[in-house]
Design a protein around this motif. Structure first.
Motif, PDB file in Angstrom:
ATOM      1  N   SER A 250       0.814  -1.220   0.000  1.00 25.26           N
ATOM      2  CA  SER A 250       0.000   0.000   0.000  1.00 25.26           C
ATOM      3  C   SER A 250       0.846   1.268   0.000  1.00 25.26           C
ATOM      4  N   SER A 251       2.044   1.188   0.546  1.00 25.10           N
ATOM      5  CA  SER A 251       2.934   2.362   0.616  1.00 25.10           C
ATOM      6  C   SER A 251       3.664   2.624  -0.693  1.00 25.10           C
ATOM      7  N   GLY A 252       3.642   1.646  -1.599  1.00 26.99           N
ATOM      8  CA  GLY A 252       4.377   1.795  -2.852  1.00 26.99           C
ATOM      9  C   GLY A 252       5.788   1.256  -2.802  1.00 26.99           C
ATOM     10  N   GLU A 253       6.251   0.871  -1.619  1.00 32.91           N
ATOM     11  CA  GLU A 253       7.625   0.377  -1.477  1.00 32.91           C
ATOM     12  C   GLU A 253       7.816  -0.976  -2.163  1.00 32.91           C
ATOM     13  N   TRP A 254       6.764  -1.764  -2.233  1.00 29.94           N
ATOM     14  CA  TRP A 254       6.865  -3.070  -2.905  1.00 29.94           C
ATOM     15  C   TRP A 254       7.207  -2.891  -4.378  1.00 29.94           C
ATOM     16  N   GLN A 255       6.455  -2.003  -5.052  1.00 32.57           N
ATOM     17  CA  GLN A 255       6.706  -1.779  -6.484  1.00 32.57           C
ATOM     18  C   GLN A 255       8.080  -1.160  -6.712  1.00 32.57           C
ATOM     19  N   LYS A 256       8.498  -0.290  -5.821  1.00 35.41           N
ATOM     20  CA  LYS A 256       9.842   0.295  -5.934  1.00 35.41           C
ATOM     21  C   LYS A 256      10.911  -0.789  -5.877  1.00 35.41           C
ATOM     22  N   ALA A 257      10.718  -1.760  -4.998  1.00 35.18           N
ATOM     23  CA  ALA A 257      11.687  -2.856  -4.869  1.00 35.18           C
ATOM     24  C   ALA A 257      11.697  -3.725  -6.129  1.00 35.18           C
ATOM     25  N   VAL A 258      10.522  -3.969  -6.707  1.00 34.61           N
ATOM     26  CA  VAL A 258      10.442  -4.728  -7.957  1.00 34.61           C
ATOM     27  C   VAL A 258      11.194  -3.999  -9.067  1.00 34.61           C
ATOM     28  N   ASP A 259      10.908  -2.712  -9.213  1.00 38.74           N
ATOM     29  CA  ASP A 259      11.531  -1.932 -10.287  1.00 38.74           C
ATOM     30  C   ASP A 259      13.042  -1.861 -10.120  1.00 38.74           C
ATOM     31  N   LYS A 260      13.486  -1.699  -8.900  1.00 32.83           N
ATOM     32  CA  LYS A 260      14.926  -1.570  -8.647  1.00 32.83           C
ATOM     33  C   LYS A 260      15.682  -2.851  -8.977  1.00 32.83           C
ATOM     34  N   ASN A 261      15.119  -3.980  -8.597  1.00 31.33           N
ATOM     35  CA  ASN A 261      15.851  -5.240  -8.718  1.00 31.33           C
ATOM     36  C   ASN A 261      15.644  -5.967 -10.042  1.00 31.33           C
ATOM     37  N   PHE A 262      14.492  -5.773 -10.668  1.00 28.88           N
ATOM     38  CA  PHE A 262      14.181  -6.507 -11.896  1.00 28.88           C
ATOM     39  C   PHE A 262      14.016  -5.612 -13.126  1.00 28.88           C
ATOM     40  N   GLY A 263      13.858  -4.324 -12.916  1.00 26.46           N
ATOM     41  CA  GLY A 263      13.575  -3.392 -14.000  1.00 26.46           C
ATOM     42  C   GLY A 263      14.517  -3.458 -15.181  1.00 26.46           C
ATOM     43  N   PRO A 264      15.836  -3.518 -14.961  1.00 25.12           N
ATOM     44  CA  PRO A 264      16.769  -3.546 -16.104  1.00 25.12           C
ATOM     45  C   PRO A 264      16.558  -4.723 -17.043  1.00 25.12           C
ATOM     46  N   ALA A 265      15.856  -5.776 -16.592  1.00 24.84           N
ATOM     47  CA  ALA A 265      15.601  -6.942 -17.458  1.00 24.84           C
ATOM     48  C   ALA A 265      14.235  -6.851 -18.136  1.00 24.84           C
ATOM     49  N   ASN A 266      13.561  -5.691 -17.983  1.00 30.84           N
ATOM     50  CA  ASN A 266      12.209  -5.512 -18.545  1.00 30.84           C
ATOM     51  C   ASN A 266      11.247  -6.591 -18.041  1.00 30.84           C
ATOM     52  N   TYR A 267      11.354  -6.892 -16.764  1.00 30.69           N
ATOM     53  CA  TYR A 267      10.519  -7.909 -16.134  1.00 30.69           C
ATOM     54  C   TYR A 267       9.097  -7.388 -15.977  1.00 30.69           C
ATOM     55  N   LYS A 268       8.150  -8.077 -16.572  1.00 30.84           N
ATOM     56  CA  LYS A 268       6.747  -7.680 -16.478  1.00 30.84           C
ATOM     57  C   LYS A 268       6.116  -8.445 -15.316  1.00 30.84           C
ATOM     58  N   ASN A 269       6.224  -7.849 -14.142  1.00 32.15           N
ATOM     59  CA  ASN A 269       5.760  -8.529 -12.936  1.00 32.15           C
ATOM     60  C   ASN A 269       4.249  -8.552 -12.822  1.00 32.15           C
ATOM     61  N   GLU A 270       3.754  -9.574 -12.142  1.00 26.92           N
ATOM     62  CA  GLU A 270       2.338  -9.633 -11.781  1.00 26.92           C
ATOM     63  C   GLU A 270       2.068  -8.588 -10.691  1.00 26.92           C
ATOM     64  N   PRO A 271       0.848  -8.104 -10.568  1.00 31.53           N
ATOM     65  CA  PRO A 271       0.515  -7.221  -9.445  1.00 31.53           C
ATOM     66  C   PRO A 271       0.798  -7.929  -8.120  1.00 31.53           C
ATOM     67  N   ALA A 272       1.021  -7.157  -7.090  1.00 29.44           N
ATOM     68  CA  ALA A 272       1.276  -7.745  -5.781  1.00 29.44           C
ATOM     69  C   ALA A 272       0.108  -8.644  -5.380  1.00 29.44           C
ATOM     70  N   PRO A 273       0.381  -9.896  -5.027  1.00 28.82           N
ATOM     71  CA  PRO A 273      -0.724 -10.804  -4.674  1.00 28.82           C
ATOM     72  C   PRO A 273      -1.357 -10.434  -3.336  1.00 28.82           C
ATOM     73  N   LYS A 274      -2.615 -10.796  -3.191  1.00 27.33           N
ATOM     74  CA  LYS A 274      -3.304 -10.608  -1.907  1.00 27.33           C
ATOM     75  C   LYS A 274      -2.806 -11.661  -0.925  1.00 27.33           C
ATOM     76  N   ILE A 275      -2.721 -11.292   0.323  1.00 29.33           N
ATOM     77  CA  ILE A 275      -2.302 -12.227   1.347  1.00 29.33           C
ATOM     78  C   ILE A 275      -3.230 -13.443   1.352  1.00 29.33           C
ATOM     79  N   GLY A 276      -2.636 -14.631   1.287  1.00 31.30           N
ATOM     80  CA  GLY A 276      -3.414 -15.859   1.314  1.00 31.30           C
ATOM     81  C   GLY A 276      -3.924 -16.325  -0.036  1.00 31.30           C
ATOM     82  N   ASP A 277      -3.723 -15.518  -1.080  1.00 30.01           N
ATOM     83  CA  ASP A 277      -4.207 -15.876  -2.414  1.00 30.01           C
ATOM     84  C   ASP A 277      -3.110 -16.639  -3.143  1.00 30.01           C
TER      85      ASP A 277
END
Length: 280
Positions: A250-277
């Motif tokens: 919810s804070s946006g830090e999750w997406q920032k971490a995705v972009d920082k670590n995987f972004g250079p590979a043009n990784y098309k990540n799934e949206p953050a999953p819901k807890i328990g899903d």
């Protein structure tokens, strides 16, 4: 003489009581009890050899799992300097949690029914998929069936390449290398045609500066890999970690971490999953 015996016995009893109290305090600190962290340390298991996921370098520790674990630890009351990182190899993870060697594990740890019998999972916090990595200039592999007659690499002990061979490309020529780095070198040198494992792991390797622009992901999504944070069976940390993960998203830090670590590979990540899903 009798007085000395009583005094000695009393001393032993007192010593045992003090020892038991200290052990109880240490155990509480070890389990990460309390939102303030109690001023102690927390021990977290990660991978040491997966760039973009969890990697130990001369400069410290980096990767998506490291960022997630650091955020969670902060919400549990432990600043970054209070974290003790411990290598958690795939085959050792359940044992490490059961023995109490670590408080929790964030190490590309897919939630499976078999593992859930042994440990508990918070999350999931990332939905990954089995995929392939190919050379950026290779346009001959557009679907899993195109891997037929191609040299397909995975690491020794992994079932990824065998799964592709058995279910999708029965004529693929399987190649086992000791490490993913060795597979990448083979891919770069055209000794192999494709490397397969989780897309997040592939993106982490491809995002390294020395490989930037040299590889691309197939985007095949051959399996669902629900990454969770492992805790000891019955641990109250599960609920606390789940809350921290929700706040990270919810804070946006999750997406920032995705972009920082995987972004250079043009990784098309799934949206953050819901807890328990957990996607099957």
């Amino acid at each position: 003489m009798k007085l000395r015996k009583v005094t000695a016995a009393t001393a032993v009893v007192l010593a045992l009581a003090v020892s038991a109290t200290a052990c109880g305090e240490n155990k509480k600190d070890k389990e990460g009890g309390g939102s303030s962290g109690g001023g102690g340390k927390i021990t977290i298991g990660i991978k040491f050899d997966q760039p973009g996921i969890g990697q130990k370098t001369p400069q410290g520790y980096s990767g998506f799992d490291v960022d997630v674990a650091t955020y969670v630890a902060k919400k549990l009351g432990y600043s970054a300097d209070k974290i003790e990182w411990k290598e958690s190899k795939s085959a050792d993870r359940e044992t490490m949690l059961q023995r109490g060697d670590v408080d929790f594990i964030a190490a590309s740890y897919s939630i499976t029914p078999e593992r859930q019998k042994l440990v508990d999972f918070a999350g999931p916090y990332l939905l990954a998929h089995q995929d392939v990595l190919v050379r950026a200039d290779d346009n001959s592999i557009k679907s899993p069936s195109d891997l037929n007659k191609k040299k397909l690499c995975s690491v020794v002990g992994s079932t990824s390449a065998q799964n592709v061979h058995d279910k999708l490309a029965p004529k693929a020529k399987l190649q086992e290398y000791p490490t993913y780095s060795a597979c990448l070198t083979g891919l770069q040198n055209k000794a192999i045609d494709a490397l397969t494992t989780d897309d997040s792991i592939l993106a982490g390797y491809a995002a390294q500066s020395q490989f930037k622009g040299k590889f691309k992901l197939g985007g095949f999504k051959m399996t669902n890999e629900n990454y969770g944070i492992g805790v000891k069976k019955g641990s109250d940390l599960k609920a606390k970690i789940n809350k921290a993960l929700e706040e990270m998203v919810s804070s946006g830090e999750w997406q920032k971490a995705v972009d920082k670590n995987f972004g250079p590979a043009n990784y098309k990540n799934e949206p953050a999953p819901k807890i328990g899903d957990i996607k099957s």
